[in-house]
Scaffold this active site. Structure first.
Site, PDB file in Angstrom:
ATOM      1  N   LYS A  42       0.843  -1.198   0.000  1.00 16.61           N
ATOM      2  CA  LYS A  42       0.000   0.000   0.000  1.00 16.61           C
ATOM      3  C   LYS A  42       0.875   1.244   0.000  1.00 16.61           C
ATOM      4  CE  LYS A  42      -3.533   2.298   2.737  1.00 16.61           C
ATOM      5  NZ  LYS A  42      -4.471   2.244   3.849  1.00 16.61           N
TER       6      LYS A  42
ATOM      7  N   GLU B  85      10.449  -4.760   4.485  1.00 17.29           N
ATOM      8  CA  GLU B  85      10.499  -6.176   4.064  1.00 17.29           C
ATOM      9  C   GLU B  85      10.214  -6.288   2.569  1.00 17.29           C
ATOM     10  OE1 GLU B  85       8.779  -5.021   6.658  1.00 17.29           O
ATOM     11  OE2 GLU B  85       8.832  -6.412   8.362  1.00 17.29           O
TER      12      GLU B  85
ATOM     13  N   GLY C 140      -4.966  -1.837   4.922  1.00 14.79           N
ATOM     14  CA  GLY C 140      -4.180  -2.989   4.465  1.00 14.79           C
ATOM     15  C   GLY C 140      -4.881  -4.309   4.733  1.00 14.79           C
ATOM     16  N   ARG C 141      -5.425  -4.463   5.942  1.00 14.58           N
ATOM     17  CA  ARG C 141      -6.036  -5.751   6.309  1.00 14.58           C
ATOM     18  C   ARG C 141      -7.428  -5.922   5.709  1.00 14.58           C
ATOM     19  NH1 ARG C 141      -5.044  -2.278  10.316  1.00 14.58           N
ATOM     20  NH2 ARG C 141      -6.701  -1.486  11.665  1.00 14.58           N
TER      21      ARG C 141
ATOM     22  N   GLU D 147      -5.128  -6.459  14.741  1.00 17.78           N
ATOM     23  CA  GLU D 147      -4.611  -5.140  14.335  1.00 17.78           C
ATOM     24  C   GLU D 147      -5.737  -4.104  14.395  1.00 17.78           C
ATOM     25  OE1 GLU D 147      -1.038  -4.685  11.433  1.00 17.78           O
ATOM     26  OE2 GLU D 147      -2.741  -4.068  10.236  1.00 17.78           O
TER      27      GLU D 147
ATOM     28  N   HIS E 127      -5.534 -33.021  17.589  1.00 13.91           N
ATOM     29  CA  HIS E 127      -4.390 -33.844  18.025  1.00 13.91           C
ATOM     30  C   HIS E 127      -3.257 -32.968  18.536  1.00 13.91           C
ATOM     31  CE1 HIS E 127      -6.348 -37.416  16.411  1.00 13.91           C
ATOM     32  NE2 HIS E 127      -6.793 -36.586  15.483  1.00 13.91           N
TER      33      HIS E 127
ATOM     34  N   LYS F  18       9.008  -0.800  14.355  1.00  8.50           N
ATOM     35  CA  LYS F  18       9.612  -0.467  13.052  1.00  8.50           C
ATOM     36  C   LYS F  18      10.654   0.621  13.229  1.00  8.50           C
ATOM     37  CE  LYS F  18       5.557  -1.172  10.060  1.00  8.50           C
ATOM     38  NZ  LYS F  18       4.610  -0.503   9.177  1.00  8.50           N
TER      39      LYS F  18
HETATM   40  O1  LIG Z   1       1.043  -2.711   2.240  1.00 13.07           O
HETATM   41  P1  LIG Z   1       2.130  -2.110   3.038  1.00 13.07           P
HETATM   42  O2  LIG Z   1       2.088  -0.608   3.031  1.00 13.07           O
HETATM   43  O3  LIG Z   1       3.477  -2.630   2.595  1.00 13.07           O
HETATM   44  O4  LIG Z   1       1.914  -2.521   4.541  1.00 13.07           O
HETATM   45  C1  LIG Z   1       1.914  -3.858   4.939  1.00 13.07           C
HETATM   46  C2  LIG Z   1       1.310  -4.050   6.301  1.00 13.07           C
HETATM   47  O5  LIG Z   1       2.034  -3.328   7.267  1.00 13.07           O
HETATM   48  C3  LIG Z   1       1.140  -2.813   8.256  1.00 13.07           C
HETATM   49  O6  LIG Z   1       1.104  -1.450   8.130  1.00 13.07           O
HETATM   50  C4  LIG Z   1       1.565  -3.204   9.643  1.00 13.07           C
HETATM   51  O7  LIG Z   1       2.939  -3.262   9.800  1.00 13.07           O
HETATM   52  C5  LIG Z   1      -0.191  -3.436   7.938  1.00 13.07           C
HETATM   53  O8  LIG Z   1      -1.251  -2.722   8.401  1.00 13.07           O
HETATM   54  C6  LIG Z   1      -0.112  -3.581   6.463  1.00 13.07           C
HETATM   55  O9  LIG Z   1      -1.052  -4.489   5.996  1.00 13.07           O
END
Ligand SMILES: O=P(O)(O)OC[C@H]1O[C@](O)(CO)[C@@H](O)[C@@H]1O
Length: 538
Positions: free
Chosen positions: A200, A206, A260-261, A346, A377, A506
C-alpha cells in the site's frame, strides 16, 4: 454504557448459574431459538452462554454504542478512521450494485471499476499467455511480494480456492528473512516468472528489500531491460512505484480509504485473480457484497455479523475470555486463522477509546487457530480440560470438492460436530468412574484415575455451516468476520481502523540496524538490548 455492562455481568452470573448444558436440558428447542440463516450459511450460537436477557441487553448496548449509525457512516464514506483522517470503504470495492459512494463529494465507483477492469485484462493476459516474459515464454509462476495485508489475504484466499486455481503457480514471499525469497527463487525459471510487488505504502522495508532481491535475480539472468516484463505492482503510492522502475501499464492502484487488512478486495487481490480468473474473482466480490447487504439490512436477531460481534464482545468483556479460537474444519482454510489475526488483532488490539481515554474494560481478544481435525491432536486438550475457557468458532462445509472421497468428508463433519458437542457436554466424575468400572477397573483405581478423565463441559462454541467453499462463500465468510470486528470495535468504543501499535518496533529496528551492522556502538541502549546485539554480532 457502563450501567449496561454491569447489568450484563449480573445477567451472566445467572446464565452461568444455569449453564449452557443445563439450558439445553431445560429447553429442548434451544437450537431453534439461537441460530440464524443467511441463504445457505447457518450460524448456530445455541452452544454459547446467552439467553434472552443477555441478548436483550447486548442489543440495548449496540443501540447505545451506535452500531447502526456507525455502520451507515462507514458505508457512506464518512471519515470514521479519524486518527488518519480517512474513510473506510473496503465495501465500495465489492459494491456490485455500483451505486455511487462519495468520498469528499466524489463518487469512487468509476475508479474502482476502472482498476477492476485493468486487473482483469492483465490477469487474463497472463493466464492466456498473451502477456509473456521478456523472451516470449509463457508465465508459469507468479510471485507476490508483500507483507501483512498485502500478503495474508492473497495467500489465504489462494489456498482456500485451490479447486478453482487454473492459472499459473502462485508463490508468496513476505518475510525479511532471506530464507523466504531464496527458497522461492530456487524454484523459479526467470524467463517464466512474474513478480507482483504489493505494498500500500511502497515503503515497507520487508517488501522493498525482497523486491530489490527479485529485481536483481531477473536483471542478472535476463538483463536490466527484462525487468519491465517480469514485474507488476499494486500500491496507493504510484510515484514510488514509478521510481522503482515498474512500467505504468502494470501498476494497479488503490486508495488510502482501503486499510491494508481490508485490501483483498482491491488490486491486492490480483494474484488471486490470476490464479482463479476474473470471473470467479467477481463471484468472490459478489459474496462479500451479499454479506454487506445482509449486515446493513437484516434485523438484529437475524443479523449474523452483529450477532457474532455481540457474542464476541460479551465473551471478552463480560465473561472475561482473553482469547478465542477459530477452527475451520476445512484444510483449504488453513491460513484463515492467521488472516483473522491481522484483521481482528490489528483492528481491535487498542488501549484507548475514540476520545483518547483508556478503554474501560477489555478490548479485542487474542485470536488463534488451526484447521480441524489437526488441532484435535494438538491443542484441543487445553480447550477441553484447561483452566481457561476459550470460546471456539467452527466453520465447516456440507460438501467438499472430492465427491469420490465422501467418506472422508463425513468423518470431517462428524469430528467437527463431535467437538462442539464434547465442549458442551463434558463428562462428570460419576460418568468417568462408571465408564472405568464398566471397562473392568477396580473401584479404588477407578476413583484415582477418574478425575483425570473429567471434562467440565459448558464450554462455548459457535458453528458456521455453509454448502461449499466456493469463491462466493469465501467472500461472504471474510466479509462476515470484517463486520464482526467492526461491531466489536464500536462496542469497545475504539478506532478499529488505524494501527499505530506497529510503528514503534519499526522505528526502533531502523535505529538498531547500524548497531547490528557494527557501524554504531551500543551506548545508551538498555543492558538487555545491548547484550542481545553483542551476542548476535558475535
Ligand atoms: O502494504 P504495506 O504498506 O506494505 O503494509 C503492509 C502491512 O504493514 C502494516 O502497516 C503493519 O505493519 C499493515 O497494516 C499492512 O497491511
Amino acid at each position: 454504557m457502563q450501567d449496561l455492562v454491569a447489568k450484563l455481568k449480573e445477567a451472566a452470573l445467572s446464565t452461568s448459574a444455569v449453564q449452557i448444558r443445563e439450558a439445553f436440558a431445560a429447553d429442548p428447542a434451544r437450537f431453534e431459538r439461537y441460530h440464524a440463516w443467511f441463504a445457505d450459511l447457518l450460524m448456530d450460537y445455541s452452544k454459547t452462554a446467552v439467553n434472552d436477557t443477555v441478548l436483550g441487553l447486548l442489543s440495548e448496548l449496540a443501540d447505545k454504542a451506535g452500531v447502526a449509525i456507525k455502520r451507515e457512516a462507514m458505508f457512506k464514506g464518512e471519515l470514521i478512521n479519524f486518527t488518519e483522517n480517512r474513510a473506510v470503504l473496503h465495501t465500495a470495492l465489492r459494491n456490485r450494485s455500483n451505486s455511487s459512494v462519495l468520498v469528499d463529494g466524489k463518487d469512487v465507483m468509476p475508479e474502482v471499476n476502472a482498476v477492476l477492469k485493468a486487473m482483469g485484462e492483465f490477469a487474463e493476459g497472463v493466464r492466456s499467455g498473451r502477456i509473456t516474459g521478456a523472451t516470449g515464454k509463457r508465465i508459469t509462476d507468479v510471485v507476490n511480494i508483500g507483507i501483512g495485508g498485502s500478503d495474508l489475504g492473497p495467500v489465504m484466499t489462494t489456498l482456500a480456492l485451490a479447486p478453482y486455481h487454473d492459472g499459473p503457480r502462485l508463490h508468496y514471499v513476505s518475510n525479511i528473512d532471506a530464507a523466504h525469497i531464496a527458497d522461492t527463487i530456487r524454484l523459479l525459471d526467470p524467463e517464466t516468472s512474474l513478480f507482483i510487488i504489493a505494498s500500500k505504502t511502497f515503503t515497507t522495508i520487508e517488501t522493498m528489500t525482497n523486491a530489490a532481491t527479485a529485481r536483481a535475480f531477473i536483471a542478472k539472468a535476463l538483463g536490466e531491460g527484462a525487468v519491465q516484463h517480469h514485474f507488476a505492482a499494486v500500491s496507493t503510492a504510484l510515484d514510488k512505484v514509478a521510481a522503482f522502475g515498474i512500467d505504468s501499464t502494470r501498476v494497479f492502484g488503490f486508495w488510502d480509504w482501503v486499510g491494508g487488512r481490508y485490501s483483498i478486495w482491491s488490486a491486492i487481490g490480483l494474484p488471486l485473480m490470476i490464479a482463479i480468473g476474473s470471473e470467479d474473482f467477481g463471484k468472490f466480490l459478489d459474496g462479500a457484497h451479499a454479506m454487506d447487504n445482509h449486515f446493513r439490512s437484516a434485523p438484529l436477531n437475524k443479523n449474523i455479523p452483529i450477532l457474532l460481534g455481540l457474542i464476541g464482545y460479551y465473551q471478552r468483556n463480560v465473561l472475561g475470555c482473553t482469547s478465542r479460537a477459530v477452527i475451520p474444519y476445512d484444510q483449504r482454510l488453513s491460513r484463515f486463522p492467521a488472516y483473522l489475526q491481522q484483521l481482528d488483532m490489528e483492528s481491535n488490539g487498542k488501549g484507548v477509546t475514540m476520545d483518547g481515554s483508556p478503554v474501560a474494560g477489555a478490548s479485542g481478544p487474542v485470536v488463534w487457530g488451526e484447521p480441524g481435525t489437526n488441532g484435535q491432536h494438538a491443542f484441543f486438550q487445553l480447550l477441553h480440560q484447561g483452566t481457561d475457557i476459550i470460546p471456539v468458532e467452527f466453520v465447516i462445509a456440507k460438501q467438499g470438492f472430492e465427491p469420490e472421497l465422501r467418506y472422508q468428508h463425513e468423518l470431517l463433519m462428524a469430528n467437527c460436530v463431535a467437538q462442539s458437542q464434547a465442549l458442551l457436554k463434558g463428562r462428570t466424575l460419576d460418568e468417568a468412574k462408571a465408564q472405568l468400572t464398566a471397562q473392568g477397573w477396580a473401584s479404588a483405581k477407578a476413583d484415582k484415575i477418574a478425575p483425570h478423565r473429567v471434562f467440565t463441559g459448558n464450554r462455548p462454541s459457535i458453528t458456521f455451516v455453509h454448502d461449499m467453499l466456493t469463491p462466493f462463500a469465501l467472500g461472504r465468510l471474510i466479509a462476515l468476520y470484517e463486520h464482526r470486528v467492526f461491531v466489536e470495535g464500536v462496542l469497545y468504543g475504539i478506532n478499529s481502523f488505524d494501527q499505530w501499535g506497529v510503528e514503534l518496533g519499526k522505528e526502533l529496528a531502523t535505529g538498531l540496524l547500524p548497531v547490528v551492522q557494527g557501524t554504531k556502538g551500543t551506548e545508551g541502549l538498555d543492558s538487555s538490548t545491548a547484550g542481545l546485539v553483542a551476542a548476535l554480532r558475535g
